[in-house]
Motif scaffolding. Structure first.
Motif, PDB file in Angstrom:
ATOM      1  N   LEU A   1       3.543   1.636   3.257  1.00  0.00           N
ATOM      2  CA  LEU A   1       2.988   1.065   4.475  1.00  0.00           C
ATOM      3  C   LEU A   1       3.668  -0.253   4.792  1.00  0.00           C
ATOM      4  O   LEU A   1       3.633  -1.187   3.987  1.00  0.00           O
ATOM      5  CB  LEU A   1       1.485   0.844   4.320  1.00  0.00           C
ATOM      6  CG  LEU A   1       0.761   0.504   5.612  1.00  0.00           C
ATOM      7  CD1 LEU A   1       0.718   1.719   6.523  1.00  0.00           C
ATOM      8  CD2 LEU A   1      -0.643   0.007   5.335  1.00  0.00           C
TER       9      LEU A   1
ATOM     10  N   ILE B   1       0.930   5.685  -0.478  1.00  0.00           N
ATOM     11  CA  ILE B   1       0.151   6.929  -0.428  1.00  0.00           C
ATOM     12  C   ILE B   1       1.032   8.074  -0.906  1.00  0.00           C
ATOM     13  O   ILE B   1       2.227   8.124  -0.587  1.00  0.00           O
ATOM     14  CB  ILE B   1      -0.321   7.243   1.006  1.00  0.00           C
ATOM     15  CG1 ILE B   1      -1.042   6.060   1.629  1.00  0.00           C
ATOM     16  CG2 ILE B   1      -1.227   8.473   1.015  1.00  0.00           C
ATOM     17  CD1 ILE B   1      -1.419   6.306   3.098  1.00  0.00           C
TER      18      ILE B   1
ATOM     19  N   ARG C   1       3.674  -3.321   7.449  1.00  0.00           N
ATOM     20  CA  ARG C   1       2.739  -3.925   8.400  1.00  0.00           C
ATOM     21  C   ARG C   1       3.515  -4.671   9.481  1.00  0.00           C
ATOM     22  O   ARG C   1       4.324  -5.534   9.198  1.00  0.00           O
ATOM     23  CB  ARG C   1       1.800  -4.875   7.674  1.00  0.00           C
ATOM     24  CG  ARG C   1       1.026  -4.189   6.581  1.00  0.00           C
ATOM     25  CD  ARG C   1      -0.012  -5.088   5.941  1.00  0.00           C
ATOM     26  NE  ARG C   1      -0.604  -4.440   4.785  1.00  0.00           N
ATOM     27  CZ  ARG C   1      -1.598  -3.561   4.849  1.00  0.00           C
ATOM     28  NH1 ARG C   1      -2.090  -3.235   6.015  1.00  0.00           N
ATOM     29  NH2 ARG C   1      -2.091  -3.018   3.755  1.00  0.00           N
ATOM     30  N   TYR C   2       3.230  -4.316  10.725  1.00  0.00           N
ATOM     31  CA  TYR C   2       3.881  -4.951  11.864  1.00  0.00           C
ATOM     32  C   TYR C   2       2.829  -5.396  12.853  1.00  0.00           C
ATOM     33  O   TYR C   2       2.003  -4.591  13.257  1.00  0.00           O
ATOM     34  CB  TYR C   2       4.831  -3.979  12.565  1.00  0.00           C
ATOM     35  CG  TYR C   2       5.955  -3.502  11.697  1.00  0.00           C
ATOM     36  CD1 TYR C   2       5.818  -2.343  10.951  1.00  0.00           C
ATOM     37  CD2 TYR C   2       7.151  -4.188  11.621  1.00  0.00           C
ATOM     38  CE1 TYR C   2       6.851  -1.900  10.148  1.00  0.00           C
ATOM     39  CE2 TYR C   2       8.181  -3.741  10.826  1.00  0.00           C
ATOM     40  CZ  TYR C   2       8.023  -2.597  10.091  1.00  0.00           C
ATOM     41  OH  TYR C   2       9.044  -2.152   9.309  1.00  0.00           O
TER      42      TYR C   2
ATOM     43  N   PHE D   1       8.096   7.322   5.080  1.00  0.00           N
ATOM     44  CA  PHE D   1       8.064   8.369   4.081  1.00  0.00           C
ATOM     45  C   PHE D   1       9.365   8.399   3.291  1.00  0.00           C
ATOM     46  O   PHE D   1      10.448   8.174   3.833  1.00  0.00           O
ATOM     47  CB  PHE D   1       7.864   9.736   4.741  1.00  0.00           C
ATOM     48  CG  PHE D   1       6.457  10.008   5.173  1.00  0.00           C
ATOM     49  CD1 PHE D   1       5.959   9.460   6.344  1.00  0.00           C
ATOM     50  CD2 PHE D   1       5.625  10.810   4.416  1.00  0.00           C
ATOM     51  CE1 PHE D   1       4.658   9.704   6.751  1.00  0.00           C
ATOM     52  CE2 PHE D   1       4.322  11.071   4.809  1.00  0.00           C
ATOM     53  CZ  PHE D   1       3.839  10.514   5.976  1.00  0.00           C
ATOM     54  N   GLY D   2       9.230   8.718   2.017  1.00  0.00           N
ATOM     55  CA  GLY D   2      10.406   8.937   1.207  1.00  0.00           C
ATOM     56  C   GLY D   2      10.820  10.387   1.273  1.00  0.00           C
ATOM     57  O   GLY D   2      10.107  11.224   1.804  1.00  0.00           O
TER      58      GLY D   2
ATOM     59  N   GLY E   1      -0.241  -3.268  14.072  1.00  0.00           N
ATOM     60  CA  GLY E   1      -0.426  -1.944  13.499  1.00  0.00           C
ATOM     61  C   GLY E   1       0.267  -1.757  12.166  1.00  0.00           C
ATOM     62  O   GLY E   1       0.847  -2.683  11.610  1.00  0.00           O
ATOM     63  N   ASN E   2       0.172  -0.571  11.657  1.00  0.00           N
ATOM     64  CA  ASN E   2       0.783  -0.218  10.386  1.00  0.00           C
ATOM     65  C   ASN E   2       1.618   1.035  10.551  1.00  0.00           C
ATOM     66  O   ASN E   2       1.211   1.972  11.219  1.00  0.00           O
ATOM     67  CB  ASN E   2      -0.303   0.040   9.340  1.00  0.00           C
ATOM     68  CG  ASN E   2      -1.217  -1.140   9.186  1.00  0.00           C
ATOM     69  OD1 ASN E   2      -0.773  -2.266   9.132  1.00  0.00           O
ATOM     70  ND2 ASN E   2      -2.499  -0.869   9.130  1.00  0.00           N
ATOM     71  N   MET E   3       2.780   1.042   9.922  1.00  0.00           N
ATOM     72  CA  MET E   3       3.687   2.169  10.055  1.00  0.00           C
ATOM     73  C   MET E   3       3.992   2.723   8.679  1.00  0.00           C
ATOM     74  O   MET E   3       4.373   1.979   7.781  1.00  0.00           O
ATOM     75  CB  MET E   3       4.975   1.704  10.726  1.00  0.00           C
ATOM     76  CG  MET E   3       5.942   2.806  11.041  1.00  0.00           C
ATOM     77  SD  MET E   3       7.433   2.165  11.824  1.00  0.00           S
ATOM     78  CE  MET E   3       8.389   1.739  10.371  1.00  0.00           C
ATOM     79  N   LEU E   4       3.818   4.020   8.525  1.00  0.00           N
ATOM     80  CA  LEU E   4       4.155   4.662   7.265  1.00  0.00           C
ATOM     81  C   LEU E   4       5.633   5.028   7.249  1.00  0.00           C
ATOM     82  O   LEU E   4       6.143   5.617   8.189  1.00  0.00           O
ATOM     83  CB  LEU E   4       3.336   5.935   7.070  1.00  0.00           C
ATOM     84  CG  LEU E   4       1.900   5.802   6.541  1.00  0.00           C
ATOM     85  CD1 LEU E   4       1.269   7.172   6.445  1.00  0.00           C
ATOM     86  CD2 LEU E   4       1.862   5.099   5.205  1.00  0.00           C
TER      87      LEU E   4
ATOM     88  N   TYR F   1       0.857  -1.187   0.000  1.00  0.00           N
ATOM     89  CA  TYR F   1       0.000   0.000   0.000  1.00  0.00           C
ATOM     90  C   TYR F   1       0.886   1.228   0.000  1.00  0.00           C
ATOM     91  O   TYR F   1       1.848   1.318   0.770  1.00  0.00           O
ATOM     92  CB  TYR F   1      -0.899  -0.025   1.236  1.00  0.00           C
ATOM     93  CG  TYR F   1      -1.854   1.138   1.358  1.00  0.00           C
ATOM     94  CD1 TYR F   1      -1.748   2.041   2.404  1.00  0.00           C
ATOM     95  CD2 TYR F   1      -2.873   1.333   0.430  1.00  0.00           C
ATOM     96  CE1 TYR F   1      -2.617   3.095   2.532  1.00  0.00           C
ATOM     97  CE2 TYR F   1      -3.750   2.381   0.547  1.00  0.00           C
ATOM     98  CZ  TYR F   1      -3.627   3.265   1.608  1.00  0.00           C
ATOM     99  OH  TYR F   1      -4.499   4.306   1.720  1.00  0.00           O
TER     100      TYR F   1
END
Lengths: 113, 114
Positions: B93, B34, B95-96, B104-105, B99-102, B32
């Motif tokens: 995204l 964004i 996945r751990y 960023f680039g 939860g989910n951690m974004l 995923y």
């Protein structure tokens, strides 16, 4: 539409002081995330909560702690502040049912003198 | 560790032209992505997302393309307007557990010349 609310928007503290940042997620969102963004840098994940339980932990210093309350708002507590803690702190929230999209608040700008 | 990054730090375009912002990712398990727009002093604003089972997704004036073969993501903005001037981040995204951690680039600053 209601968005994520953060308070305060600006905060100035001295070294070694403490600070508390608050986040009110979008109504009916149950997951809250905290990010730190230094000048000219990407947002870095700190910590997240789902249904009032910590779900993930990123690069959050031991001097920081956070919690999510029964009304789903969250607070980030920062102690023994250092000059390097000066940054924008963002809160994001996501809706229930495993939704992945995170919606960000306007941020709190923390300046440590 | 694995990370998301962007090729160009600054992109300058003429008003009315199309803009293309690129992003490379290295975590092949990511499913995923964004794109966020961030104006000065404001929080990242959701623009568009895409899941790994898609190659293309269109929104209003924006299109995201995903090339899983080369792990590349791009954001296309049609008829770029002065209000599009901002820093654009792609986020991945991870996945751990619960939860989910974004992740960023590095942002790309888009400057629109009138």
């Amino acid at each position: 539409a209601a968005g994520v609310i953060q308070s305060p928007r600006h905060l100035i503290k001295e070294k070694r002081e403490t600070a508390t940042l608050k986040c009110y997620p979008i109504p009916r969102h149950d997951t809250v995330y905290w990010y730190q963004q230094g000048p000219g840098q990407d947002p870095q994940f700190l910590i997240s909560f789902y249904e009032k339980m910590q779900s993930d932990k990123g690069s959050i210093p031991d001097r920081f702690s956070a919690q999510q309350f029964s009304d789903y708002h969250s607070e980030l507590n920062m102690s023994s502040l250092e000059l390097g803690d000066s940054a924008l702190y963002f809160c994001a929230s996501s809706p229930p049912s495993g939704a992945d999209t995170q919606y960000f608040g306007p941020g709190t700008r923390l300046t440590v003198l | 560790g694995e990370s998301v990054g962007l090729h160009l730090p600054t992109l300058s375009v003429q008003e009315g032209d199309n803009s293309i912002i690129n992003c490379a990712y290295s975590n092949s398990a990511s499913d995923y992505f964004i794109w966020y727009k961030q104006e000065s002093g404001k929080g990242p604003q959701f623009i568009i997302d895409i899941r790994s089972n898609m190659d293309k997704r269109q929104g209003q004036r924006v299109t995201v393309l995903l090339n899983k073969t080369v792990k590349h993501l791009s954001l296309q903005i049609a008829a770029t307007q002065p209000g599009d001037s901002a820093v654009y981040f792609c986020a991945e995204l991870a996945r751990y557990n619960a939860g989910n951690m974004l992740t960023f680039g590095g942002g790309t600053r888009l400057m629109v010349k009138p």
